[in-house]
Design a protein around this motif. Structure first.
Motif, mmCIF file in Angstrom:
data_model
loop_
_atom_site.group_PDB
_atom_site.id
_atom_site.type_symbol
_atom_site.label_atom_id
_atom_site.label_comp_id
_atom_site.label_asym_id
_atom_site.label_seq_id
_atom_site.Cartn_x
_atom_site.Cartn_y
_atom_site.Cartn_z
ATOM 1 N N CYS A 12 0.861 -1.183 0.000
ATOM 2 C CA CYS A 12 0.000 0.000 0.000
ATOM 3 C C CYS A 12 0.895 1.231 0.000
ATOM 4 N N GLY A 17 -2.293 4.201 4.899
ATOM 5 C CA GLY A 17 -2.886 2.885 4.731
ATOM 6 C C GLY A 17 -4.326 2.970 4.288
ATOM 7 N N LEU A 53 -4.735 -2.292 5.814
ATOM 8 C CA LEU A 53 -3.428 -2.299 5.161
ATOM 9 C C LEU A 53 -2.518 -1.261 5.796
ATOM 10 N N THR A 76 1.432 -5.819 4.022
ATOM 11 C CA THR A 76 0.477 -6.521 4.873
ATOM 12 C C THR A 76 0.207 -7.899 4.283
ATOM 13 N N TRP A 83 -8.294 -11.394 -0.698
ATOM 14 C CA TRP A 83 -7.790 -10.472 -1.712
ATOM 15 C C TRP A 83 -8.493 -10.694 -3.055
ATOM 16 N N ILE A 101 -2.251 0.346 -4.535
ATOM 17 C CA ILE A 101 -2.240 -0.916 -3.806
ATOM 18 C C ILE A 101 -2.053 -2.032 -4.840
#
Length: 143
Positions: A12, A17, A53, A76, A83, A101
């Motif tokens: 990220c 984050g 994240l 992370t 995901w 990201i």
């Protein structure tokens, strides 16, 4: 940092984050149908899973005094199925589309991705105080 087959390393590049929320699509469709039928005000949907994240300020090389974020990213470990489901649910999310990201299968591949893409400016880097335009009185204004 080794990863197992069921996790991915998510990078990220956003400074603070991001929280990724995964929703039950059936429940969201039912809520939307209820709203169209006029069944009162809707409460905020409740995610079935969330992952926070780490941002670029969590990169081990980041130092607050320097405040340099270019080439830095938080890392992370995220379950691979989360995901994949989150990406399927949010394909048009701007930070995902623009490389703020990204995920790789291993930490080594993630580091390689960051070396390759880290020099690309995100637009979220702090301003260089030495390169700011001078604002003040000009000769014409002083007269």
């Amino acid at each position: 940092m080794a990863t197992s087959n069921n996790t991915v390393t998510v990078l990220c590049r956003m400074p603070s984050g991001l929280v990724l929320d995964l929703y039950d699509e059936t429940a969201l469709a039912a809520r939307a149908a209820d709203a169209r039928r006029g069944h009162g005000a809707m409460a905020a949907p409740v995610p079935r899973a969330s992952v926070r994240l780490a941002g670029a300020r969590r990169d081990p090389r980041y130092h607050p005094r320097d405040n340099r974020l270019l080439g830095m990213a938080g890392r992370t470990e995220v379950p691979a199925d989360f995901w994949a489901a989150w990406c399927a649910q949010n394909p048009d999310f701007a930070p995902l589309r623009h490389g703020l990201i990204a995920a790789e299968r291993t930490a080594e591949r993630a580091a390689s991705w960051l070396r390759e893409h880290g020099g690309t400016r995100t637009g979220l880097e702090p301003l260089d105080p030495d390169a700011l335009p001078v604002v003040g009185v000009t000769r014409r204004d002083a007269a």
